[in-house]
Design a protein around this motif. Structure first.
Motif, PDB file in Angstrom:
ATOM      1  N   TRP A   3       0.748  -1.279  -0.160  1.00 11.02           N
ATOM      2  CA  TRP A   3       0.362   0.166   0.365  1.00 11.02           C
ATOM      3  C   TRP A   3       0.638   1.344   0.523  1.00 11.02           C
ATOM      4  O   TRP A   3       1.902   1.482   1.013  1.00 11.02           O
ATOM      5  N   ALA A   5       1.126   5.355   0.078  1.00 10.54           N
ATOM      6  CA  ALA A   5       0.387   7.086  -0.255  1.00 10.54           C
ATOM      7  C   ALA A   5       1.879   8.171  -1.011  1.00 10.54           C
ATOM      8  O   ALA A   5       2.726   7.893  -0.681  1.00 10.54           O
ATOM      9  N   TRP A  33       3.623  -0.761   4.215  1.00 12.90           N
ATOM     10  CA  TRP A  33       3.070  -0.219   3.453  1.00 12.90           C
ATOM     11  C   TRP A  33       4.357   1.301   3.125  1.00 12.90           C
ATOM     12  O   TRP A  33       5.448   1.562   3.883  1.00 12.90           O
ATOM     13  N   LEU A  35       5.051   5.333   1.936  1.00 15.98           N
ATOM     14  CA  LEU A  35       5.084   7.428   1.713  1.00 15.98           C
ATOM     15  C   LEU A  35       5.871   7.613   0.894  1.00 15.98           C
ATOM     16  O   LEU A  35       7.624   7.453   1.337  1.00 15.98           O
ATOM     17  N   ARG A  82      -4.734   4.362  -9.074  1.00 12.66           N
ATOM     18  CA  ARG A  82      -4.829   5.389  -7.776  1.00 12.66           C
ATOM     19  C   ARG A  82      -5.448   6.295  -7.931  1.00 12.66           C
ATOM     20  O   ARG A  82      -5.687   7.426  -8.257  1.00 12.66           O
ATOM     21  N   GLY A 107      -3.584   2.543  -3.000  1.00  7.73           N
ATOM     22  CA  GLY A 107      -3.301   4.157  -1.850  1.00  7.73           C
ATOM     23  C   GLY A 107      -3.326   4.973  -2.703  1.00  7.73           C
ATOM     24  O   GLY A 107      -3.208   5.209  -4.296  1.00  7.73           O
ATOM     25  N   ILE A 110      -1.912  12.363  -2.669  1.00  4.44           N
ATOM     26  CA  ILE A 110      -3.408  13.231  -1.990  1.00  4.44           C
ATOM     27  C   ILE A 110      -2.342  14.667  -2.034  1.00  4.44           C
ATOM     28  O   ILE A 110      -1.069  14.888  -1.472  1.00  4.44           O
ATOM     29  N   ILE A 149      -4.524   9.368   6.302  1.00  9.74           N
ATOM     30  CA  ILE A 149      -2.845   7.673   5.650  1.00  9.74           C
ATOM     31  C   ILE A 149      -3.504   7.056   7.070  1.00  9.74           C
ATOM     32  O   ILE A 149      -3.248   5.628   6.936  1.00  9.74           O
ATOM     33  N   CYS A 152      -6.850   4.748   7.151  1.00  7.90           N
ATOM     34  CA  CYS A 152      -5.834   3.000   6.018  1.00  7.90           C
ATOM     35  C   CYS A 152      -4.997   2.756   6.886  1.00  7.90           C
ATOM     36  O   CYS A 152      -5.137   1.362   7.090  1.00  7.90           O
TER      37      CYS A 152
END
Length: 239
Positions: A3, A5, A33, A35, A82, A107, A110, A149, A152
């Motif tokens: 996942w 972000a 995850w 980032l 996405r 993911g 944003i 975030i 999630c």
């Protein structure tokens, strides 16, 4: 697939921030995850790295330019599948059901808004879904993005200690969570309700359901109305 972000912001130094500690931080460190934080200013075209301009039609503040932000989105987007989100006070309220949807996908990308907002044309041409975390205004979208975030990440497989931890809490069934108790058995003259110590799982479950319903009806009439509409009381038939 991990996942992932991706965050577009004017303040990349704010990340990971709270996302680097506790459950989210441990999961980030172990690769559950990922980032990716990108500076919107890297997509500016002038030597001053300008990203905003005055509102068309006049008014206070500044607006993020469509050309700069669009370039940043295009450079960061790796997959059209996405979700593309814009944290905005005028967006749809973030709900637990939407969080579940986002957590089960690849993911989101944003965008963290700033100033007076974002040029409407980039919202339309880049298909940004505006999301709000509440009826109030923050200085920017970064804290709102962290909130989304975190909501999630805690639902991702392996992040919480027990798989059932996320299935019996506020909003998971349309109700607020029931009251919780633990040791000591008595605190300042207030004991744990006897039924929770009875060992009767059916009675405990019924008590918790009743408490959740009562709390929701009292504190969140909006949630209670929606829940009651979907869960009408069973009619009783006499003999």
């Amino acid at each position: 697939m991990t996942w992932h972000a991706t965050v577009l912001t004017l303040f990349p130094e704010m990340f990971p921030g709270p996302l680097g500690v506790s459950l989210a931080g441990r999961a980030l460190g172990t690769g559950l995850w990922a980032l990716d934080v990108r500076d919107i200013r890297d997509s500016a075209t002038d030597r001053h790295r300008s990203v905003d301009d005055t509102p068309a039609g006049g008014g206070p503040g500044m607006v993020l330019r469509a050309d700069v932000l669009a370039k940043a989105i295009d450079a960061a987007e790796l997959s059209l599948e996405r979700p593309r989100l814009l944290m905005s006070p005028r967006g749809r309220p973030l709900t637990q059901s939407r969080v579940v949807e986002l957590a089960t996908g690849p993911g989101p990308l944003i965008v963290c808004g700033q100033f007076e907002g974002v040029d409407q044309r980039v919202i339309e041409t880049r298909g940004l879904e505006e999301v709000s975390i509440g009826d109030y205004v923050l200085s920017g979208g970064e804290i709102a993005a962290m909130t989304l975030i975190d909501a999630c990440v805690r639902l991702l497989p392996g992040v919480m200690g027990k798989a059932e931890s996320g299935t019996d809490e506020s909003f998971s069934h349309g109700l607020l969570e029931y009251p919780q108790y633990t040791r000591p058995q008595e605190f300042e003259g207030r004991p744990i309700p006897d039924i929770l110590l009875s060992g009767d799982h059916a009675k405990v479950a019924a008590w918790r359901r009743a408490e959740a319903e009562a709390l929701t009806e009292t504190r969140r009439p909006d949630l209670w109305t929606a829940w009651a509409r979907q869960n009408p009381p069973k009619s009783k038939t006499g003999g």
